[in-house]
Design a protein around this motif. Structure first.
Motif, PDB file in Angstrom:
ATOM      1  N   SER A 130      -4.671  -1.153  12.667  1.00  0.00           N
ATOM      2  CA  SER A 130      -4.794  -0.158  11.601  1.00  0.00           C
ATOM      3  C   SER A 130      -3.652   0.858  11.687  1.00  0.00           C
ATOM      4  CB  SER A 130      -6.140   0.565  11.715  1.00  0.00           C
ATOM      5  OG  SER A 130      -6.205   1.640  10.814  1.00  0.00           O
ATOM      6  N   VAL A 131      -3.166   1.250  10.508  1.00  0.00           N
ATOM      7  CA  VAL A 131      -2.105   2.267  10.463  1.00  0.00           C
ATOM      8  C   VAL A 131      -2.622   3.578   9.884  1.00  0.00           C
ATOM      9  CG1 VAL A 131      -0.247   0.596  10.302  1.00  0.00           C
ATOM     10  CG2 VAL A 131      -1.328   1.424   8.217  1.00  0.00           C
ATOM     11  N   GLY A 132      -3.908   3.642   9.554  1.00  0.00           N
ATOM     12  CA  GLY A 132      -4.486   4.884   9.042  1.00  0.00           C
ATOM     13  C   GLY A 132      -4.050   5.231   7.639  1.00  0.00           C
ATOM     14  N   ILE A 133      -3.926   4.211   6.787  1.00  0.00           N
ATOM     15  CA  ILE A 133      -3.470   4.458   5.429  1.00  0.00           C
ATOM     16  C   ILE A 133      -4.500   4.063   4.387  1.00  0.00           C
ATOM     17  CG2 ILE A 133      -2.409   2.213   5.049  1.00  0.00           C
ATOM     18  CD1 ILE A 133      -0.921   5.610   4.073  1.00  0.00           C
ATOM     19  N   GLY A 134      -5.449   3.202   4.735  1.00  0.00           N
ATOM     20  CA  GLY A 134      -6.401   2.657   3.764  1.00  0.00           C
ATOM     21  C   GLY A 134      -7.286   3.706   3.120  1.00  0.00           C
ATOM     22  N   LEU A 135      -7.939   4.550   3.947  1.00  0.00           N
ATOM     23  CA  LEU A 135      -8.842   5.563   3.398  1.00  0.00           C
ATOM     24  C   LEU A 135      -8.073   6.648   2.642  1.00  0.00           C
ATOM     25  CD1 LEU A 135     -11.454   5.977   6.294  1.00  0.00           C
ATOM     26  CD2 LEU A 135     -11.699   4.734   4.135  1.00  0.00           C
ATOM     27  N   ALA A 136      -6.883   7.001   3.127  1.00  0.00           N
ATOM     28  CA  ALA A 136      -6.067   7.975   2.405  1.00  0.00           C
ATOM     29  C   ALA A 136      -5.674   7.431   1.036  1.00  0.00           C
ATOM     30  CB  ALA A 136      -4.818   8.317   3.222  1.00  0.00           C
ATOM     31  N   PHE A 137      -5.340   6.154   0.965  1.00  0.00           N
ATOM     32  CA  PHE A 137      -4.987   5.522  -0.310  1.00  0.00           C
ATOM     33  C   PHE A 137      -6.191   5.505  -1.240  1.00  0.00           C
ATOM     34  CE2 PHE A 137      -3.750   1.410  -2.582  1.00  0.00           C
ATOM     35  CZ  PHE A 137      -3.027   2.096  -3.536  1.00  0.00           C
ATOM     36  N   ALA A 138      -7.371   5.191  -0.694  1.00  0.00           N
ATOM     37  CA  ALA A 138      -8.590   5.167  -1.505  1.00  0.00           C
ATOM     38  C   ALA A 138      -8.886   6.550  -2.079  1.00  0.00           C
ATOM     39  CB  ALA A 138      -9.763   4.684  -0.657  1.00  0.00           C
ATOM     40  N   THR A 161       0.832  -1.207   0.000  1.00  0.00           N
ATOM     41  CA  THR A 161       0.000   0.000   0.000  1.00  0.00           C
ATOM     42  C   THR A 161       0.864   1.253   0.000  1.00  0.00           C
ATOM     43  OG1 THR A 161      -1.783  -1.139   1.178  1.00  0.00           O
ATOM     44  CG2 THR A 161      -1.792   1.262   1.227  1.00  0.00           C
ATOM     45  N   LEU A 162       1.878   1.272   0.822  1.00  0.00           N
ATOM     46  CA  LEU A 162       2.780   2.427   0.873  1.00  0.00           C
ATOM     47  C   LEU A 162       3.513   2.602  -0.453  1.00  0.00           C
ATOM     48  CD1 LEU A 162       4.276   1.965   4.454  1.00  0.00           C
ATOM     49  CD2 LEU A 162       2.628   3.693   3.714  1.00  0.00           C
ATOM     50  N   LEU A 163       3.929   1.491  -1.045  1.00  0.00           N
ATOM     51  CA  LEU A 163       4.617   1.570  -2.327  1.00  0.00           C
ATOM     52  C   LEU A 163       3.701   2.132  -3.409  1.00  0.00           C
ATOM     53  CD1 LEU A 163       7.089   0.981  -4.082  1.00  0.00           C
ATOM     54  CD2 LEU A 163       6.226  -1.345  -4.380  1.00  0.00           C
ATOM     55  N   ASN A 164       2.474   1.639  -3.462  1.00  0.00           N
ATOM     56  CA  ASN A 164       1.523   2.146  -4.464  1.00  0.00           C
ATOM     57  C   ASN A 164       1.183   3.617  -4.219  1.00  0.00           C
ATOM     58  OD1 ASN A 164       1.320  -0.296  -5.873  1.00  0.00           O
ATOM     59  ND2 ASN A 164      -0.265  -1.074  -4.504  1.00  0.00           N
ATOM     60  N   LEU A 165       1.052   3.974  -2.946  1.00  0.00           N
ATOM     61  CA  LEU A 165       0.759   5.374  -2.627  1.00  0.00           C
ATOM     62  C   LEU A 165       1.896   6.283  -3.082  1.00  0.00           C
ATOM     63  CD1 LEU A 165      -1.376   7.127  -1.304  1.00  0.00           C
ATOM     64  CD2 LEU A 165      -0.227   6.794   0.887  1.00  0.00           C
ATOM     65  N   ALA A 166       3.127   5.835  -2.901  1.00  0.00           N
ATOM     66  CA  ALA A 166       4.277   6.610  -3.356  1.00  0.00           C
ATOM     67  C   ALA A 166       4.280   6.730  -4.883  1.00  0.00           C
ATOM     68  CB  ALA A 166       5.568   5.966  -2.865  1.00  0.00           C
ATOM     69  N   LYS A 167       3.886   5.671  -5.578  1.00  0.00           N
ATOM     70  CA  LYS A 167       3.824   5.723  -7.037  1.00  0.00           C
ATOM     71  C   LYS A 167       2.783   6.723  -7.514  1.00  0.00           C
ATOM     72  CE  LYS A 167       5.429   0.992  -7.957  1.00  0.00           C
ATOM     73  NZ  LYS A 167       5.057  -0.323  -8.518  1.00  0.00           N
ATOM     74  N   PHE A 168       1.644   6.764  -6.827  1.00  0.00           N
ATOM     75  CA  PHE A 168       0.631   7.758  -7.198  1.00  0.00           C
ATOM     76  C   PHE A 168       1.141   9.165  -6.928  1.00  0.00           C
ATOM     77  CE2 PHE A 168      -2.511   4.351  -7.344  1.00  0.00           C
ATOM     78  CZ  PHE A 168      -3.345   4.792  -8.353  1.00  0.00           C
ATOM     79  N   ASP A 169       1.873   9.353  -5.857  1.00  0.00           N
ATOM     80  CA  ASP A 169       2.379  10.683  -5.518  1.00  0.00           C
ATOM     81  C   ASP A 169       3.346  11.207  -6.564  1.00  0.00           C
ATOM     82  OD1 ASP A 169       0.863  10.844  -3.261  1.00  0.00           O
ATOM     83  OD2 ASP A 169       2.438  10.170  -1.893  1.00  0.00           O
ATOM     84  N   ASN A 170       4.226  10.354  -7.049  1.00  0.00           N
ATOM     85  CA  ASN A 170       5.212  10.834  -8.024  1.00  0.00           C
ATOM     86  C   ASN A 170       4.738  10.692  -9.461  1.00  0.00           C
ATOM     87  OD1 ASN A 170       5.628   8.134  -8.822  1.00  0.00           O
ATOM     88  ND2 ASN A 170       7.322   7.858  -7.388  1.00  0.00           N
ATOM     89  N   GLY A 171       3.486  10.241  -9.660  1.00  0.00           N
ATOM     90  CA  GLY A 171       2.905  10.206 -10.993  1.00  0.00           C
ATOM     91  C   GLY A 171       3.403   9.087 -11.885  1.00  0.00           C
ATOM     92  N   SER A 172       3.980   8.050 -11.302  1.00  0.00           N
ATOM     93  CA  SER A 172       4.500   6.955 -12.125  1.00  0.00           C
ATOM     94  C   SER A 172       3.418   5.968 -12.540  1.00  0.00           C
ATOM     95  CB  SER A 172       5.604   6.217 -11.367  1.00  0.00           C
ATOM     96  OG  SER A 172       5.096   5.663 -10.160  1.00  0.00           O
TER      97      SER A 172
END
Length: 402
Positions: A365-373, A240-251
């Motif tokens: 929970s680490v509080g990342i799921g809804l932010a990722f969604a 999830t963190l890896l995918n979130l980072a990919k969305f952030d940098n537009g890859s």
């Protein structure tokens, strides 16, 4: 640029006007000289006519234009009041000299004025450049001050203001970067904490299995299942963190293809089927399930799975999570509603922030799921909102604009 051209053209026009007027005056004086010459010729003709009756002698005398004939003609014209008594030649000569003097004086004054004007412009521009250099040095020292009295249409003033805007953007970027660095440090601390706990637990269980060769098979199996769950949880968090980072940098580039809402939601329900059974909660699909929308199916399934999973984790046994589809020419809307414990008012505004944990967050929970969604939905031309009431439930609204 236009103002600069105007400043250059204006003196040129003034000089041209003065030269034109002076030239017209000079030509007028020359006209007087020609008039004097013509008068002399008239007087010569009159004189020749008076002194001779012979036609040949008249033409010959006219060609000679002798002083005696001119004088004779002048005396006759003056006798009958045809010519004034003053000397036209002397008057014209004086007038011509005065004209030449005035023209020369006017041109000299205009040249001096233009030189002074351009010297002033050069001095003013040099002063503005010096002030701009000082201004840039101040910006380098993080002194962000905009001098409103310098807001004119001058090129250097415009450059100064544009430079100020750029430096403000750089300052905001630096502040945002500092804030992002602080968030990253906090996030890394949270992630480290979330990973340290399962790692410590797994290390303890592995040590027990390794040290106790006589451990009962049932206990060993429980330890291995617990380790497996911990590994799966950690793997999910890292992905999830890896995918979130990919969305952030537009890859990540989303592929928007038409898909029916019912197919999209059915895939989400299948992914959460086991969790729903364990929680004793039923997932119900309703509304216009045949409506189509253009989204990236894979990533929207991921986003909606996180949202529905959050609803399942906060729903009591025997309750329902309802997903209702509504469609219009402008958008397709999903309402995901549970009847659980709800979200506190103070937590509601932060529910989509990364690593934010509400007071009633699920265990682990680490509080990342809804932010990722939220990141995925907004990347696919969508929008998400939430409303909730403690003790009555929560409703998420996902809108995909067409």
């Amino acid at each position: 640029m236009r103002r600069r051209v105007f400043k250059i053209i204006l003196p040129v026009l003034l000089i041209g006007a003065v030269v034109g007027i002076s030239t017209a005056w000079a030509f007028n004086n020359i006209r007087y000289s020609y008039q004097q010459t013509a008068n002399q010729e008239i007087m010569a003709i009159i004189g020749a006519a008076v002194t001779s009756d012979d036609e040949f002698q008249l033409i010959s005398a006219l060609r000679q234009n002798s002083p005696d004939q001119v004088m004779a003609g002048s005396n006759l014209l003056k006798k009958y009041g045809y010519l004034p008594n003053d000397q036209i030649a002397d008057s014209a000569s004086r007038l011509l000299h005065q004209s030449i003097l005035i023209i020369s004086l006017a041109i000299t004054i205009m040249i001096i004025a233009v030189v002074v004007y351009f010297v002033y412009l050069d001095w003013r521009r040099n002063r503005q450049i010096a002030e701009l250099v000082e201004y840039i040095q101040g910006l380098n020292n993080r002194i962000y001050e905009l001098h409103l009295e310098e807001n004119s249409e001058d090129e250097l003033s415009i450059l100064s203001n544009e430079l100020y805007k750029i430096m403000v953007l750089l300052r905001e970027a630096a502040d945002n970067q500092h804030h992002a660095r602080q968030q990253l440090e906090t996030a890394l601390a949270d992630i480290s904490h979330q990973l340290r706990t399962p790692l410590t637990s797994m290390q303890v269980m592995v040590d027990n299995i390794y040290d106790d060769s006589k451990m009962p098979a049932t206990v060993r199996q429980d330890f291995l299942r617990s380790i497996s769950r911990q590994v799966e949880s950690m793997s999910s968090l890292v992905m999830t963190l890896l995918n979130l980072a990919k969305f952030d940098n537009g890859s990540i580039r989303l592929q928007q293809l038409p898909v029916e809402a019912g197919e999209l939601l059915e895939e989400v329900r299948q992914k959460l089927e086991i969790l729903a059974e364990l929680r004793g909660v039923e997932i119900i699909l309703a509304g216009d399930l045949q409506a189509q929308v253009r989204v990236d199916r894979r990533w929207q399934v991921e986003a909606l799975t996180n949202i529905v999973k959050n609803c399942l984790e906060h729903s009591p046994e025997g309750s329902k999570v309802t997903i209702t589809v509504t469609s219009s020419p402008l958008f397709l809307r999903l309402k995901i509603q549970d009847h659980g414990e709800g979200i506190a008012v103070q937590d509601l505004r932060h529910i989509f922030e990364r690593f934010y944990k509400a007071k009633n967050s699920a265990a682990g929970s680490v509080g990342i799921g809804l932010a990722f969604a939220k990141t995925i939905i907004e990347a696919d031309n969508g929008q998400i909102s939430v409303k909730s009431q403690e003790g009555k439930g929560t409703e998420f609204t996902v809108t995909y604009f067409r």
